[in-house]
Write an enzyme that holds these catalytic residues in place. Structure first.
Site, short mmCIF file in Angstrom:
data_model
loop_
_atom_site.label_atom_id
_atom_site.label_comp_id
_atom_site.label_asym_id
_atom_site.label_seq_id
_atom_site.Cartn_x
_atom_site.Cartn_y
_atom_site.Cartn_z
N GLU A 32 43.92 47.49 42.27
CA GLU A 32 44.23 48.35 41.12
C GLU A 32 45.46 47.85 40.36
O GLU A 32 45.50 47.88 39.13
CB GLU A 32 44.44 49.80 41.58
CG GLU A 32 43.17 50.50 42.00
CD GLU A 32 42.15 50.58 40.87
OE1 GLU A 32 42.52 50.45 39.70
OE2 GLU A 32 40.96 50.77 41.19
N TYR A 77 47.50 56.61 36.17
CA TYR A 77 46.21 56.00 36.45
C TYR A 77 46.13 55.48 37.88
O TYR A 77 45.21 55.80 38.64
CB TYR A 77 45.89 54.85 35.47
CG TYR A 77 44.77 54.02 36.03
CD1 TYR A 77 43.46 54.48 35.97
CD2 TYR A 77 45.02 52.83 36.71
CE1 TYR A 77 42.43 53.78 36.55
CE2 TYR A 77 44.00 52.12 37.31
CZ TYR A 77 42.71 52.60 37.23
OH TYR A 77 41.69 51.92 37.83
N ASP A 86 41.62 55.74 32.53
CA ASP A 86 42.03 54.41 32.07
C ASP A 86 41.41 54.20 30.69
O ASP A 86 40.86 55.13 30.10
CB ASP A 86 41.61 53.32 33.07
CG ASP A 86 40.12 53.04 33.02
OD1 ASP A 86 39.36 53.89 32.51
OD2 ASP A 86 39.71 51.96 33.49
#
Length: 336
Positions: free
Chosen positions: A36, A116, A134
């Site tokens: 991520e 996020y 996102d």
DNA sequence: AAAGCGGGGTT
DNA sequence: AACCCAGCTTT
């Protein structure tokens, strides 16, 4: 489960891309976190080779926490936005000391983890019913609802929508489903509405105005920057300076650069030969760098052997990579 | 070459 | 809310 949710989840089950961080038979919070953070700055295709090298060298939280910043930066080299790599190393050490975060709030307390990333790791790696937004989700939302806003106003509405529509029984899969739809079907240009599993739920599609959403943002105003870079060379070594805090590429070693008058002030007026021009675009800056080779052993520089530098090239038949910064990490600048 | 996209941090 | 960071992909 709503019709909207089941349509999307069934589509995802059949169409999810086979990505490295989705491969493991058990979910590894460390692996999800690394993927991520890398994905914050670029796309899946660009991240995969970095991710694989990274996970081979730093397969666990402990292995990363023990590594030196310099070595970690070498593995990050080329991904850009290097302060995030340093944040990540700081955060990894915090987790090693304090244990794994157990909520969105605890994830948010780590440096480099924003709304996020906190939602992504909490939901995907830990099954916590956390929403996320996102760029993909924002675009999907704008089209589904014909939301005309932009920037933070659109983002705020998208967060509200994402929380209301979260599939709480499997939040990680749900969140990945929304992002997968944005990445593969509901793309910025030429969306494939003909194969979209939720086109019947999409106001923009029903009204034939998909291309109008999300609303366009005002064009960015470019800032032109002109620099010279002086590549000091003496006895097979190259003389570099370290970027200071507040300067571009802070902390990294690079050939002296700046306005010609500044360079003359710092290094005198050595004999030099122009070897090419670099054009580099980052955010809203258009940077043009005139590169000079300088034969000098100026004492203010730190001298590196060629083998400590990455792909240094100071002449330019064809396209060569000019890498001015080392030993830790640096952006690549391409000669014209 | 230009436009568009990207998420966290800072103020 | 607006800007900064010091980049990549798509068109």
């Amino acid at each position: 489960m709503t019709d909207f949710q089941s349509a999307l989840l069934n589509w995802y089950k059949a169409n999810a891309r086979d990505l490295p961080w989705r491969k493991a038979d058990h979910i590894d919070p460390y692996a999800v976190w690394m993927s991520e953070v890398m994905l914050q700055q670029t796309t899946v295709g660009a991240v995969i080779p970095y991710y694989l090298r990274w996970m081979e060298r730093f397969p666990t939280l402990e292995s990363l926490a023990q590594a030196s910043e310099e070595e970690v930066l070498v593995y990050w080299q080329g991904l850009g936005y290097y302060s995030r790599c340093r944040n990540l190393l700081t955060a990894v050490k915090m987790v090693q000391t304090q244990g794994w975060p157990q909520s969105v709030q605890e994830w948010l307390a780590l440096p480099g983890v924003g709304d996020y990333t906190a939602g992504a790791v909490a939901s995907i790696a830990q099954g916590i019913p956390a929403a996320l937004v996102d760029g993909n989700v924002e675009r999907v939302f704008a089209r589904l609802t014909c939301n005309p806003k932009i920037n933070s106003a659109l983002k705020a509405d998208a967060w509200r929508w994402a929380k209301e529509n979260l599939y709480e029984l499997d939040p990680g899969t749900w969140n990945q489903t929304l992002m997968e739809l944005g990445a593969t079907i509901c793309t910025p240009k030429n969306p494939r509405c003909g194969v979209c599993p939720v086109s019947s739920h999409c106001r923009a599609f029903q009204n034939g105005v998909v291309a109008d959403y999300p609303s366009p943002k005002p064009a960015k105003e470019w800032i032109e920057v002109f620099h010279q870079a002086w590549v000091f060379e003496n006895a097979g070594k190259f003389g570099l300076v370290q970027a200071q805090p507040g300067e571009w590429w802070a902390g990294m070693w690079h050939s002296p650069r700046g306005a010609e008058s500044d360079l003359v002030e710092c290094f005198g007026n050595p004999e030099r030969e122009r070897v090419g021009t670099i054009k580099h675009v980052v955010t809203k800056h258009k940077i043009t760098v005139e590169v000079y080779r300088v034969k000098s052993n100026h004492p203010a520089l730190r001298w590196f052997n060629r083998n400590e530098l990455d792909e240094l090239a100071i002449s330019s038949p064809g396209r060569k990579i000019l890498t001015l910064v080392n030993p830790a990490a640096q952006p690549r600048l391409e000669l014209e």
